[in-house]
Design a protein around this motif. Structure first.
Motif, PDB file in Angstrom:
ATOM      1  N   TRP A 335     -11.612   2.774   1.550  1.00  0.00           N
ATOM      2  CA  TRP A 335     -11.851   1.890   2.675  1.00  0.00           C
ATOM      3  C   TRP A 335     -12.988   2.447   3.534  1.00  0.00           C
ATOM      4  O   TRP A 335     -13.011   3.640   3.872  1.00  0.00           O
ATOM      5  N   ARG A 336     -13.927   1.595   3.898  1.00  0.00           N
ATOM      6  CA  ARG A 336     -15.039   2.020   4.753  1.00  0.00           C
ATOM      7  C   ARG A 336     -14.569   2.306   6.176  1.00  0.00           C
ATOM      8  O   ARG A 336     -15.102   3.182   6.853  1.00  0.00           O
ATOM      9  N   HIS A 337     -13.590   1.524   6.630  1.00  0.00           N
ATOM     10  CA  HIS A 337     -12.923   1.794   7.909  1.00  0.00           C
ATOM     11  C   HIS A 337     -11.555   1.152   7.846  1.00  0.00           C
ATOM     12  O   HIS A 337     -11.220   0.434   6.886  1.00  0.00           O
ATOM     13  N   ARG A 338     -10.719   1.381   8.874  1.00  0.00           N
ATOM     14  CA  ARG A 338      -9.300   1.032   8.806  1.00  0.00           C
ATOM     15  C   ARG A 338      -9.070  -0.445   8.506  1.00  0.00           C
ATOM     16  O   ARG A 338      -8.189  -0.796   7.727  1.00  0.00           O
ATOM     17  N   ARG A 339      -9.830  -1.341   9.115  1.00  0.00           N
ATOM     18  CA  ARG A 339      -9.585  -2.775   8.960  1.00  0.00           C
ATOM     19  C   ARG A 339     -10.449  -3.417   7.882  1.00  0.00           C
ATOM     20  O   ARG A 339     -10.404  -4.629   7.693  1.00  0.00           O
ATOM     21  N   ALA A 340     -11.220  -2.606   7.197  1.00  0.00           N
ATOM     22  CA  ALA A 340     -12.097  -3.160   6.158  1.00  0.00           C
ATOM     23  C   ALA A 340     -11.306  -3.489   4.898  1.00  0.00           C
ATOM     24  O   ALA A 340     -10.256  -2.905   4.621  1.00  0.00           O
ATOM     25  N   LYS A 341     -11.815  -4.446   4.128  1.00  0.00           N
ATOM     26  CA  LYS A 341     -11.231  -4.750   2.838  1.00  0.00           C
ATOM     27  C   LYS A 341     -11.529  -3.594   1.890  1.00  0.00           C
ATOM     28  O   LYS A 341     -12.625  -3.042   1.881  1.00  0.00           O
ATOM     29  N   ALA A 342     -10.546  -3.206   1.084  1.00  0.00           N
ATOM     30  CA  ALA A 342     -10.718  -2.043   0.208  1.00  0.00           C
ATOM     31  C   ALA A 342     -11.764  -2.307  -0.870  1.00  0.00           C
ATOM     32  O   ALA A 342     -11.884  -3.422  -1.384  1.00  0.00           O
ATOM     33  N   ASP A 343     -12.517  -1.267  -1.190  1.00  0.00           N
ATOM     34  CA  ASP A 343     -13.408  -1.287  -2.348  1.00  0.00           C
ATOM     35  C   ASP A 343     -12.647  -0.685  -3.523  1.00  0.00           C
ATOM     36  O   ASP A 343     -12.049   0.392  -3.397  1.00  0.00           O
ATOM     37  N   THR A 344     -12.641  -1.359  -4.653  1.00  0.00           N
ATOM     38  CA  THR A 344     -11.947  -0.873  -5.840  1.00  0.00           C
ATOM     39  C   THR A 344     -12.926  -0.117  -6.734  1.00  0.00           C
ATOM     40  O   THR A 344     -13.902  -0.681  -7.232  1.00  0.00           O
ATOM     41  N   ASP A 345     -12.664   1.185  -6.907  1.00  0.00           N
ATOM     42  CA  ASP A 345     -13.517   2.017  -7.757  1.00  0.00           C
ATOM     43  C   ASP A 345     -13.130   1.898  -9.224  1.00  0.00           C
ATOM     44  O   ASP A 345     -13.986   1.988 -10.107  1.00  0.00           O
ATOM     45  N   ALA A 346     -11.846   1.725  -9.495  1.00  0.00           N
ATOM     46  CA  ALA A 346     -11.371   1.615 -10.878  1.00  0.00           C
ATOM     47  C   ALA A 346     -10.051   0.865 -10.886  1.00  0.00           C
ATOM     48  O   ALA A 346      -9.275   0.943  -9.929  1.00  0.00           O
ATOM     49  N   GLU A 347      -9.786   0.133 -11.963  1.00  0.00           N
ATOM     50  CA  GLU A 347      -8.548  -0.620 -12.072  1.00  0.00           C
ATOM     51  C   GLU A 347      -8.156  -0.745 -13.539  1.00  0.00           C
ATOM     52  O   GLU A 347      -9.015  -0.963 -14.406  1.00  0.00           O
ATOM     53  N   LEU A 348      -6.869  -0.572 -13.797  1.00  0.00           N
ATOM     54  CA  LEU A 348      -6.350  -0.695 -15.159  1.00  0.00           C
ATOM     55  C   LEU A 348      -5.066  -1.513 -15.105  1.00  0.00           C
ATOM     56  O   LEU A 348      -4.155  -1.194 -14.348  1.00  0.00           O
ATOM     57  N   ARG A 349      -5.011  -2.581 -15.891  1.00  0.00           N
ATOM     58  CA  ARG A 349      -3.829  -3.435 -15.949  1.00  0.00           C
ATOM     59  C   ARG A 349      -3.527  -3.717 -17.420  1.00  0.00           C
ATOM     60  O   ARG A 349      -4.400  -4.177 -18.152  1.00  0.00           O
ATOM     61  N   PHE A 350      -2.298  -3.418 -17.843  1.00  0.00           N
ATOM     62  CA  PHE A 350      -1.966  -3.694 -19.236  1.00  0.00           C
ATOM     63  C   PHE A 350      -0.505  -4.097 -19.371  1.00  0.00           C
ATOM     64  O   PHE A 350       0.331  -3.807 -18.505  1.00  0.00           O
ATOM     65  N   ASP A 351      -0.224  -4.766 -20.467  1.00  0.00           N
ATOM     66  CA  ASP A 351       1.117  -5.238 -20.801  1.00  0.00           C
ATOM     67  C   ASP A 351       1.960  -4.025 -21.216  1.00  0.00           C
ATOM     68  O   ASP A 351       1.574  -3.262 -22.100  1.00  0.00           O
ATOM     69  N   LEU A 352       3.114  -3.868 -20.561  1.00  0.00           N
ATOM     70  CA  LEU A 352       3.980  -2.726 -20.879  1.00  0.00           C
ATOM     71  C   LEU A 352       4.461  -2.736 -22.326  1.00  0.00           C
ATOM     72  O   LEU A 352       4.848  -1.692 -22.864  1.00  0.00           O
ATOM     73  N   ARG A 353       4.392  -3.877 -22.981  1.00  0.00           N
ATOM     74  CA  ARG A 353       4.828  -3.951 -24.375  1.00  0.00           C
ATOM     75  C   ARG A 353       3.831  -3.336 -25.335  1.00  0.00           C
ATOM     76  O   ARG A 353       4.116  -3.211 -26.531  1.00  0.00           O
ATOM     77  N   THR A 354       2.669  -2.900 -24.813  1.00  0.00           N
ATOM     78  CA  THR A 354       1.716  -2.187 -25.671  1.00  0.00           C
ATOM     79  C   THR A 354       2.087  -0.713 -25.828  1.00  0.00           C
ATOM     80  O   THR A 354       1.481   0.005 -26.619  1.00  0.00           O
ATOM     81  N   ILE A 355       3.076  -0.242 -25.053  1.00  0.00           N
ATOM     82  CA  ILE A 355       3.503   1.155 -25.136  1.00  0.00           C
ATOM     83  C   ILE A 355       4.280   1.374 -26.429  1.00  0.00           C
ATOM     84  O   ILE A 355       5.176   0.591 -26.763  1.00  0.00           O
ATOM     85  N   PRO A 356       3.978   2.396 -27.211  1.00  0.00           N
ATOM     86  CA  PRO A 356       4.750   2.681 -28.430  1.00  0.00           C
ATOM     87  C   PRO A 356       6.238   2.817 -28.110  1.00  0.00           C
ATOM     88  O   PRO A 356       6.627   3.474 -27.141  1.00  0.00           O
ATOM     89  N   GLY A 357       7.063   2.139 -28.897  1.00  0.00           N
ATOM     90  CA  GLY A 357       8.506   2.175 -28.671  1.00  0.00           C
ATOM     91  C   GLY A 357       9.018   0.987 -27.900  1.00  0.00           C
ATOM     92  O   GLY A 357      10.224   0.724 -27.896  1.00  0.00           O
ATOM     93  N   ALA A 358       8.113   0.268 -27.236  1.00  0.00           N
ATOM     94  CA  ALA A 358       8.529  -0.919 -26.481  1.00  0.00           C
ATOM     95  C   ALA A 358       8.590  -2.123 -27.410  1.00  0.00           C
ATOM     96  O   ALA A 358       7.746  -2.280 -28.292  1.00  0.00           O
TER      97      ALA A 358
END
Length: 424
Positions: A335-358
């Protein structure tokens, strides 16, 4: 009949009580079949004549000239009336939204009706809090109910135009009052589903109203209190902001040290986004050392096995809602300051069913979990948080549009219990 001073249902008085009573009584005046149902199903009284022969009035006294809203308030005139002069019969309606109901006011209204010549006087008080009933117990010919019950009743007659319009008006009024931070106690409506779709686009105001109702109902669930040990009395976010963003979110706390900020403890997050509902268990970036150690010591293989158990727990839900996706979501923000909208440096989203054993159809790919878990273990001060749970796409999950959507949300968090037990 209704006096000509009655205005359109969307025409506003200045006081919330007056606006809501005006909307309700407009509907009852315009649809006399609805009025008959209201008297029988809500007020619980049998009028001496047919509903078509009753008079309906707002913010003035029967058979007297109209007065201004300010004058009506000064004189203590009841919010509404349903009456028959010939039969000397009336229902006096008192509405409370921001002010508490008192027994003395009920008695004043009854005496006022008697002075006007009514010999059979019933009082109907509509309030935003159930506790109001206890303050006026023992009052004769008095019924106290919540605006939420009126709302549910209106929705039960949704096929009638004026019932539908009034229910929708209550939703809009509640959203505005939440936005203005006027509500301290109670609510006007009850959760009836997440309505967003291509035909019903997401709006910040409506999402904020729905989120408040959802969390109120979830806090009262016995299964969440007993099995996950949520703290129903713990406050959520201090202010729900982000009108220009794509998500409105809040959380439930787990029992523990209430003096610690939620940013240092795992919590149950609920986010209403533009295209989906996210139901997550969140590990914030500043989570306390005890939780961080527990996650490091379990190791990646055991962590994967634990998440596979979560997926197995979620199997009934995923069968019922095939469009729901069990999800691991991780991100690093700043965050650039307290009330600023966050800047996203990195993001990872995946389906939990891709985990081996699931169990599940997506192709297994252990690299996704390795990357997410490794980033947490070796985060070294970065603002890295992660969540596990389920994301519900509005277009694919019809169950969200029902009041029983609270069961889907609770199922997600209960399915995540093995993970919650590790980090709580």
């Amino acid at each position: 009949m209704l006096r000509q001073t009655m205005r359109n249902v969307f025409d506003q008085y200045s006081q919330p009580e007056n606006r809501l009573t005006h909307a309700l009584l407009t509907a009852l005046h315009e649809d006399r079949g609805l009025l008959a149902l209201f008297l029988r199903e809500i007020a619980g009284v049998k009028p001496p004549v047919a509903a078509t022969h009753l008079s309906v009035l707002v913010q003035q006294l029967p058979e007297t000239p109209p007065v201004s809203e300010e004058e009506s308030e000064r004189r203590g005139i009841p919010d509404g009336w349903v009456y028959s002069v010939e039969e000397e019969w009336c229902i006096v309606i008192e509405s409370k939204v921001l002010i508490r109901l008192g027994a003395d006011q009920i008695e004043r209204h009854r005496r006022m009706a008697q002075r006007l010549g009514f010999t059979r006087v019933f009082v109907l008080a509509i309030t935003t809090e159930e506790a109001a009933r206890q303050r006026v117990e023992g009052e004769p010919r008095l019924k106290v109910l919540e605006w939420r019950k009126v709302y549910v009743w209106l929705r039960s007659h949704y096929g009638r135009e004026w019932a539908r319009r009034t229910a929708e008006y209550l939703e809009v009024a509640e959203a505005r009052m939440i936005m203005d931070q006027q509500f301290v106690r109670g609510a006007l409506t009850r959760f009836s589903g997440v309505p967003f779709s291509d035909d019903h686009p997401y709006t910040y105001l409506e999402a904020k109203r729905i989120l408040r109702l959802l969390l109120d109902e979830l806090r009262s669930r016995k299964d969440l209190r007993e099995r996950l040990k949520i703290d129903p009395k713990a406050p959520g976010r201090g202010a729900i902001t982000g009108s220009k963003g794509h998500i409105v979110w809040d959380f439930l706390s787990l029992r523990g040290d209430a003096s610690k900020r939620f940013t240092s403890r795992p919590h149950l997050s609920l986010g209403i986004e533009t295209r989906r509902l996210s139901v997550m268990v969140t590990i914030p970036d500043k989570v306390e050392g005890r939780v961080r150690r527990a996650l490091r010591e379990i190791g990646e293989d055991e962590f994967a096995a634990l998440l596979a158990r979560v997926v197995a727990n979620l199997r009934p839900l995923l069968r019922a809602e095939p469009g729901a996706v069990p999800t691991f979501h991780a991100q690093q923000r700043r965050w650039r300051h307290r009330r600023a909208k966050a800047d996203t440096d990195a993001e990872l989203r995946f389906d939990l069913r891709t985990i081996p054993g699931a169990e599940g159809k997506p192709k297994k790919q252990p690299l996704w979990l390795s990357a997410a878990y490794g980033a947490f273990v070796n985060k070294r001060g970065s603002n890295y948080e992660f969540q596990i749970g389920v994301e519900f796409d509005y277009a694919k999950c019809a169950g969200l549009r029902k009041a029983s959507a609270t069961d889907l949300i609770a199922q997600v968090w209960l399915g995540c219990k093995p993970f919650v037990d590790l980090v709580r």
